[in-house]
Design a protein around this motif. Structure first.
Motif, PDB file in Angstrom:
ATOM      1  N   PHE A 228       1.328   6.960  -3.049  1.00  0.00           N
ATOM      2  CA  PHE A 228       0.970   6.759  -1.642  1.00  0.00           C
ATOM      3  C   PHE A 228       2.126   7.045  -0.683  1.00  0.00           C
ATOM      4  O   PHE A 228       1.958   7.802   0.281  1.00  0.00           O
ATOM      5  CB  PHE A 228       0.430   5.341  -1.428  1.00  0.00           C
ATOM      6  CG  PHE A 228      -0.115   5.111  -0.044  1.00  0.00           C
ATOM      7  CD1 PHE A 228      -1.398   5.502   0.280  1.00  0.00           C
ATOM      8  CD2 PHE A 228       0.670   4.524   0.943  1.00  0.00           C
ATOM      9  CE1 PHE A 228      -1.900   5.303   1.565  1.00  0.00           C
ATOM     10  CE2 PHE A 228       0.183   4.331   2.225  1.00  0.00           C
ATOM     11  CZ  PHE A 228      -1.110   4.717   2.531  1.00  0.00           C
ATOM     12  N   PRO A 229       3.310   6.467  -0.888  1.00  0.00           N
ATOM     13  CA  PRO A 229       4.399   6.771   0.064  1.00  0.00           C
ATOM     14  C   PRO A 229       4.860   8.225   0.026  1.00  0.00           C
ATOM     15  O   PRO A 229       5.299   8.755   1.058  1.00  0.00           O
ATOM     16  CB  PRO A 229       5.522   5.816  -0.367  1.00  0.00           C
ATOM     17  CG  PRO A 229       5.220   5.452  -1.769  1.00  0.00           C
ATOM     18  CD  PRO A 229       3.724   5.458  -1.877  1.00  0.00           C
ATOM     19  N   LEU A 230       4.758   8.880  -1.138  1.00  0.00           N
ATOM     20  CA  LEU A 230       5.159  10.281  -1.198  1.00  0.00           C
ATOM     21  C   LEU A 230       4.240  11.168  -0.355  1.00  0.00           C
ATOM     22  O   LEU A 230       4.676  12.141   0.252  1.00  0.00           O
ATOM     23  CB  LEU A 230       5.166  10.772  -2.649  1.00  0.00           C
ATOM     24  CG  LEU A 230       6.350  10.322  -3.519  1.00  0.00           C
ATOM     25  CD1 LEU A 230       6.166  10.811  -4.947  1.00  0.00           C
ATOM     26  CD2 LEU A 230       7.666  10.838  -2.955  1.00  0.00           C
ATOM     27  N   GLY A 233       4.504   9.319   3.564  1.00  0.00           N
ATOM     28  CA  GLY A 233       5.815   9.031   4.153  1.00  0.00           C
ATOM     29  C   GLY A 233       6.216   9.983   5.254  1.00  0.00           C
ATOM     30  O   GLY A 233       6.698   9.567   6.316  1.00  0.00           O
ATOM     31  N   ARG A 234       6.028  11.283   5.038  1.00  0.00           N
ATOM     32  CA  ARG A 234       6.454  12.267   6.028  1.00  0.00           C
ATOM     33  C   ARG A 234       5.690  12.097   7.334  1.00  0.00           C
ATOM     34  O   ARG A 234       6.253  12.193   8.419  1.00  0.00           O
ATOM     35  CB  ARG A 234       6.248  13.679   5.475  1.00  0.00           C
ATOM     36  CG  ARG A 234       6.647  14.782   6.423  1.00  0.00           C
ATOM     37  CD  ARG A 234       6.496  16.141   5.735  1.00  0.00           C
ATOM     38  NE  ARG A 234       5.198  16.259   5.080  1.00  0.00           N
ATOM     39  CZ  ARG A 234       4.091  16.599   5.734  1.00  0.00           C
ATOM     40  NH1 ARG A 234       4.135  16.839   7.022  1.00  0.00           N
ATOM     41  NH2 ARG A 234       2.950  16.707   5.089  1.00  0.00           N
ATOM     42  N   GLY A 235       4.381  11.832   7.238  1.00  0.00           N
ATOM     43  CA  GLY A 235       3.574  11.667   8.444  1.00  0.00           C
ATOM     44  C   GLY A 235       3.980  10.471   9.275  1.00  0.00           C
ATOM     45  O   GLY A 235       3.864  10.482  10.506  1.00  0.00           O
ATOM     46  N   PHE A 236       4.490   9.413   8.631  1.00  0.00           N
ATOM     47  CA  PHE A 236       4.907   8.202   9.342  1.00  0.00           C
ATOM     48  C   PHE A 236       6.406   8.191   9.667  1.00  0.00           C
ATOM     49  O   PHE A 236       6.910   7.210  10.205  1.00  0.00           O
ATOM     50  CB  PHE A 236       4.561   6.958   8.516  1.00  0.00           C
ATOM     51  CG  PHE A 236       3.106   6.607   8.528  1.00  0.00           C
ATOM     52  CD1 PHE A 236       2.535   5.955   9.610  1.00  0.00           C
ATOM     53  CD2 PHE A 236       2.280   6.946   7.467  1.00  0.00           C
ATOM     54  CE1 PHE A 236       1.184   5.632   9.627  1.00  0.00           C
ATOM     55  CE2 PHE A 236       0.922   6.629   7.467  1.00  0.00           C
ATOM     56  CZ  PHE A 236       0.377   5.969   8.558  1.00  0.00           C
ATOM     57  N   ALA A 240      10.507   1.943   6.540  1.00  0.00           N
ATOM     58  CA  ALA A 240      11.068   1.126   5.451  1.00  0.00           C
ATOM     59  C   ALA A 240      10.025   0.783   4.401  1.00  0.00           C
ATOM     60  O   ALA A 240      10.343   0.667   3.208  1.00  0.00           O
ATOM     61  CB  ALA A 240      11.685  -0.143   6.026  1.00  0.00           C
ATOM     62  N   TRP A 241       8.746   0.624   4.822  1.00  0.00           N
ATOM     63  CA  TRP A 241       7.732   0.213   3.846  1.00  0.00           C
ATOM     64  C   TRP A 241       7.502   1.276   2.772  1.00  0.00           C
ATOM     65  O   TRP A 241       7.076   0.955   1.653  1.00  0.00           O
ATOM     66  CB  TRP A 241       6.422  -0.165   4.529  1.00  0.00           C
ATOM     67  CG  TRP A 241       5.730   0.911   5.313  1.00  0.00           C
ATOM     68  CD1 TRP A 241       5.772   1.108   6.654  1.00  0.00           C
ATOM     69  CD2 TRP A 241       4.873   1.938   4.786  1.00  0.00           C
ATOM     70  NE1 TRP A 241       5.016   2.196   7.013  1.00  0.00           N
ATOM     71  CE2 TRP A 241       4.443   2.721   5.896  1.00  0.00           C
ATOM     72  CE3 TRP A 241       4.428   2.264   3.518  1.00  0.00           C
ATOM     73  CZ2 TRP A 241       3.591   3.812   5.747  1.00  0.00           C
ATOM     74  CZ3 TRP A 241       3.585   3.357   3.368  1.00  0.00           C
ATOM     75  CH2 TRP A 241       3.173   4.118   4.460  1.00  0.00           C
ATOM     76  N   CYS A 242       7.755   2.549   3.101  1.00  0.00           N
ATOM     77  CA  CYS A 242       7.609   3.607   2.096  1.00  0.00           C
ATOM     78  C   CYS A 242       8.599   3.401   0.951  1.00  0.00           C
ATOM     79  O   CYS A 242       8.236   3.484  -0.231  1.00  0.00           O
ATOM     80  CB  CYS A 242       7.832   4.973   2.738  1.00  0.00           C
ATOM     81  SG  CYS A 242       6.490   5.527   3.804  1.00  0.00           S
ATOM     82  N   ALA A 247      10.128   1.196  -4.483  1.00  0.00           N
ATOM     83  CA  ALA A 247      10.899   0.228  -5.266  1.00  0.00           C
ATOM     84  C   ALA A 247       9.980  -0.706  -6.051  1.00  0.00           C
ATOM     85  O   ALA A 247      10.293  -1.104  -7.183  1.00  0.00           O
ATOM     86  CB  ALA A 247      11.817  -0.579  -4.346  1.00  0.00           C
ATOM     87  N   LEU A 248       8.829  -1.058  -5.450  1.00  0.00           N
ATOM     88  CA  LEU A 248       7.892  -1.966  -6.118  1.00  0.00           C
ATOM     89  C   LEU A 248       7.286  -1.357  -7.371  1.00  0.00           C
ATOM     90  O   LEU A 248       6.817  -2.093  -8.260  1.00  0.00           O
ATOM     91  CB  LEU A 248       6.767  -2.360  -5.150  1.00  0.00           C
ATOM     92  CG  LEU A 248       7.001  -3.560  -4.243  1.00  0.00           C
ATOM     93  CD1 LEU A 248       5.832  -3.736  -3.297  1.00  0.00           C
ATOM     94  CD2 LEU A 248       7.216  -4.832  -5.075  1.00  0.00           C
ATOM     95  N   SER A 249       7.261  -0.036  -7.460  1.00  0.00           N
ATOM     96  CA  SER A 249       6.683   0.601  -8.641  1.00  0.00           C
ATOM     97  C   SER A 249       7.464   0.225  -9.906  1.00  0.00           C
ATOM     98  O   SER A 249       6.877   0.177 -11.003  1.00  0.00           O
ATOM     99  CB  SER A 249       6.666   2.122  -8.473  1.00  0.00           C
ATOM    100  OG  SER A 249       7.977   2.656  -8.430  1.00  0.00           O
TER     101      SER A 249
END
Length: 494
Positions: A228-230, A233-236, A240-242, A247-249
């Motif tokens: 999801f962040p990959l 991430g670029r669009g947002f 920091a949440w990305c 890290a949560l993975s």
């Protein structure tokens, strides 16, 4: 079904009388799934312009399907053992067909993405049952011929997908534009359900089996926190949440490993058996497979954008341009059986080196383009890359599974295919991130449209070269196996 029509257990001398017609029905469903993967790529620019989608939303049309498909392979494969393979297969075809209808009628990009997620789930429900049913329908002496047809169907799908997609879009049937690429699945799915109900045998279920629900949830969260962040991430603007999700993975992955160890100790259901997680060759091999299959989906997604938006190709012209690559895979699948005397390790190395040479030459040709893209100049390098890919695929699976104990062979094969799909989703996310970020930079710097796309595609190809290099390193790190070899059989390329 009469007693004479019932298939014997795997290895039994008794063969199911209608096995070849039943196999044809299942291959029709498998072909529909594989075709849908390749047919979408040429439609992405039309989808983006027609629905006003962002680049990250277009990525989700492809990556969302692959992600759900990957997550569902293992649990739905086990569900077939629990509930009956024929019943689960037909349910999967029904879900896939219904989702195709929703895709074709989608009023906006959000509803299309949701329908694609459901379509991926339908594919994950039906796909694991196909090989399992075929294994039990055919006597040992006929299995090699039966399984070789799966490689043939994969090759046909890879060749016909871009052509059919481009042709349907160019026809603009009833003013529907890109929508027929999904709606065409509806009659195919209905015919498969009707014939499958009559021809596919009802195989016995295995009582007492259960799915590892906690393992499924932990694995899903671990993968989602990476994908999801990959993609988003670029669009947002990479908030920091990305990075927190990435890290949560790690703890989710550790929790999954600990849970599977606990399930092994208590003899509970295991999504991924501990024996496989501690098998050095298998772990290296699965990482190698994920890396190998992460290179192509992202490349073809960006290549379609490069041809159609960078140089004004029509969807049909774009599809025709990629035919040499698909043809290479098709030819390689036909001759793979004659290469059986060559060790799997050498075949993988040879195939990967061919792909590296082909992609390097392709990049060189692309960088030399001016205002016009010369499709003929790309033909030999796409063909060489496709041949190399086709040569490497079958022995790669054989190499990874060679040291897996026989009692874990089913789980090992299913997990390997699931990890292959996770690699595909990761590759789409990473390559798209590189491509679109570089494209935005090029446009902001005032580059001409075609030059911006040339530079972005050439930059994205660096990921492919890095991936193939890691594959070569992994092959060299794997130990030669003296244990029982797993029967080599072509597996679908997604």
């Amino acid at each position: 079904m009469s007693p004479s029509d019932k298939p014997g257990a795997a290895g039994s001398a008794q063969a199911y009388p209608k096995r070849w017609t039943a196999l044809a029905v299942m291959m029709l469903a498998n072909f529909m799934n594989l075709l849908d993967v390749t047919i979408v790529n040429v439609a992405l620019p039309s989808l983006q312009s027609g629905l006003g989608a962002t680049s990250s939303e277009i990525e989700w049309v492809v990556a969302g399907y692959v992600l759900v498909f990957a997550l569902g392979l293992l649990p739905f494969g086990r569900l077939g053992d629990v509930r009956g393979k024929k019943r689960v297969f037909l349910a999967g075809v029904g879900a896939f067909t219904f989702a195709s209808l929703l895709c074709g009628l989608a009023p906006g990009i959000d509803s299309l993405i949701a329908a694609r997620l459901l379509q991926g789930a339908g594919a994950a429900i039906m796909t694991p049952q196909v090989l399992a049913i075929a294994q039990m329908m055919f006597p040992p002496k006929e299995r090699a011929a039966a399984f070789s047809l799966f490689g043939l169907s994969a090759g046909l799908a890879s060749v016909s997908g871009p052509l059919l997609g481009g042709w349907l879009i160019s026809l603009d049937l009833f003013g529907l534009g890109w929508r027929p690429i999904f709606l065409i699945n509806i009659p195919v799915g209905l015919v498969t359900i009707l014939l499958g109900w009559r021809l596919i045998p009802a195989l016995p279920v295995r009582p007492g089996l259960k799915n590892d629900l906690v393992g499924i949830v932990l694995a899903a969260f671990a993968i989602f926190c990476v994908i999801f962040p990959l993609i988003e991430g670029r669009g947002f603007g990479w908030p920091a949440w990305c990075f927190a999700m990435l890290a949560l993975s790690v703890p989710f992955a550790i929790a999954f490993a600990l849970w599977e160890r606990r399930q092994h100790r208590t003899k509970g259901p295991e999504l991924l058996p501990l024996n496989l997680m501690t098998n050095r060759n298998y772990v290296i091999g699965t990482l190698m497979t994920a890396t190998f299959f992460s290179t192509l989906p992202g490349f073809f997604l960006t290549f379609a954008m490069f041809l159609q938006q960078g140089f004004g190709f029509t969807p049909l012209q774009s599809g025709l341009t990629t035919v040499p690559f698909s043809s290479g895979i098709f030819v390689a699948s036909l001759i793979s059986g004659r290469l059986g005397n060559i060790t799997p390790r050498l075949r993988v190395i040879t195939g990967v080196l061919m792909v590296i040479v082909g992609m390097a030459a392709l990049r060189y040709q692309v960088l030399g383009f001016g205002d016009v893209a010369d499709r003929v100049a790309l033909l030999p390098w796409l063909l060489l890359s496709g041949l190399g890919m086709g040569i490497a695929i079958a022995p790669m699976f054989q190499l990874v599974l060679a040291g897996v104990p026989p009692h874990d062979a089913g789980s090992g094969s299913g997990a390997l295919q699931a990890i292959q799909q996770v690699g595909s989703a990761l590759g789409i996310a990473i390559v798209s991130q590189i491509f679109f970020a570089d494209l935005s930079t090029n446009v902001a710097a005032g580059m001409a449209n075609h030059a911006a796309y040339i530079h972005a595609l050439a930059t994205g190809l660096f990921y492919n070269f890095a991936g193939y290099t890691l594959v070569l390193v992994a092959v060299l790190l794997m130990r030669a196996q003296a244990g029982p070899a797993v029967q080599e059989r072509p597996l679908p390329v997604e």
